[in-house]
Design a protein around this motif. Structure first.
Motif, PDB file in Angstrom:
ATOM      1  N   GLY A   1       0.802  -1.214   0.000  1.00 35.97           N
ATOM      2  CA  GLY A   1       0.000   0.000   0.000  1.00 35.97           C
ATOM      3  C   GLY A   1       0.833   1.261   0.000  1.00 35.97           C
ATOM      4  O   GLY A   1       0.316   2.343  -0.286  1.00 35.97           O
ATOM      5  N   ASP A   2       2.126   1.159   0.339  1.00 33.20           N
ATOM      6  CA  ASP A   2       2.998   2.326   0.338  1.00 33.20           C
ATOM      7  C   ASP A   2       3.311   2.760  -1.096  1.00 33.20           C
ATOM      8  O   ASP A   2       3.325   1.959  -2.018  1.00 33.20           O
ATOM      9  N   THR A   3       3.586   4.049  -1.252  1.00 29.53           N
ATOM     10  CA  THR A   3       3.961   4.599  -2.547  1.00 29.53           C
ATOM     11  C   THR A   3       5.468   4.831  -2.577  1.00 29.53           C
ATOM     12  O   THR A   3       6.040   5.360  -1.624  1.00 29.53           O
TER      13      THR A   3
ATOM     14  N   GLU B   1       8.964   5.944  -5.255  1.00 30.78           N
ATOM     15  CA  GLU B   1       9.355   6.640  -6.471  1.00 30.78           C
ATOM     16  C   GLU B   1      10.663   6.071  -6.986  1.00 30.78           C
ATOM     17  O   GLU B   1      11.576   5.799  -6.212  1.00 30.78           O
TER      18      GLU B   1
ATOM     19  N   THR C   1       6.275   6.681 -10.339  1.00 30.27           N
ATOM     20  CA  THR C   1       5.693   6.370  -9.036  1.00 30.27           C
ATOM     21  C   THR C   1       5.007   5.022  -9.106  1.00 30.27           C
ATOM     22  O   THR C   1       4.431   4.649 -10.136  1.00 30.27           O
TER      23      THR C   1
ATOM     24  N   GLU D   1       3.087   1.705  -6.493  1.00 31.16           N
ATOM     25  CA  GLU D   1       2.486   1.282  -5.233  1.00 31.16           C
ATOM     26  C   GLU D   1       2.887  -0.168  -4.983  1.00 31.16           C
ATOM     27  O   GLU D   1       2.817  -0.996  -5.891  1.00 31.16           O
TER      28      GLU D   1
ATOM     29  N   VAL E   1       2.351  -3.759  -4.001  1.00 28.03           N
ATOM     30  CA  VAL E   1       1.193  -4.647  -3.930  1.00 28.03           C
ATOM     31  C   VAL E   1       1.423  -5.730  -2.889  1.00 28.03           C
ATOM     32  O   VAL E   1       0.585  -5.945  -2.004  1.00 28.03           O
TER      33      VAL E   1
ATOM     34  N   VAL F   1       5.034  -4.624  -7.599  1.00 25.84           N
ATOM     35  CA  VAL F   1       4.615  -3.225  -7.580  1.00 25.84           C
ATOM     36  C   VAL F   1       3.698  -2.944  -8.761  1.00 25.84           C
ATOM     37  O   VAL F   1       3.788  -3.583  -9.802  1.00 25.84           O
ATOM     38  N   ARG F   2       2.788  -1.980  -8.570  1.00 23.94           N
ATOM     39  CA  ARG F   2       1.915  -1.508  -9.643  1.00 23.94           C
ATOM     40  C   ARG F   2       2.321  -0.071  -9.977  1.00 23.94           C
ATOM     41  O   ARG F   2       2.344   0.783  -9.095  1.00 23.94           O
TER      42      ARG F   2
ATOM     43  N   THR G   1       1.877   3.504 -10.979  1.00 22.79           N
ATOM     44  CA  THR G   1       0.729   4.404 -10.930  1.00 22.79           C
ATOM     45  C   THR G   1       0.875   5.609 -11.834  1.00 22.79           C
ATOM     46  O   THR G   1      -0.124   6.161 -12.291  1.00 22.79           O
TER      47      THR G   1
END
Length: 104
Positions: free
Chosen positions: A30-32, A34, A60, A62, A64, A96-97, A99
């Motif tokens: 859930g963390d973002t 970079e 950027t 997120e 998963v 990771v997704r 964004t």
């Protein structure tokens, strides 16, 4: 729109909403995060290559999930010596997704 990022000693070509499995990163699901090391950036017919990185470009993503990959078996046998060794290795990875991709 796409970008080529560098993380964990590897390069990945990513676009928006891609789900990528990369080497282990710190953070909770859930963390973002970079990625600042963008090697190339493309938008339609325009492509910008970095030397070595594109200045001002960011990707950027997120987190998963965290997980472990399949087991890799290292088996060594010395014939006629009654000697053998079997070891297993499971590498940690992060899914990771992507964004967003932004350029300066």
């Amino acid at each position: 729109m796409f970008a080529v990022i560098k993380t964990g000693g590897k390069q990945y070509r990513v676009a928006a909403d891609d789900v990528v499995t990369i080497s282990n990163l710190t953070g909770n699901p859930g963390d973002t995060i970079e990625f600042g090391e963008v090697l190339a950036y493309g938008d339609g017919d325009n492509t910008t290559l970095g030397a070595p990185f594109v200045s001002g470009a960011k990707v950027t993503a997120e987190i998963v999930e965290h997980g472990r990959s399949k087991t890799v078996i290292a088996f060594k046998k010395r014939r006629r010596q009654n000697s053998r060794r079997k070891r297993g290795q499971r590498q940690m990875h992060t899914v990771v997704r992507i964004t967003g991709i932004s350029a300066a």
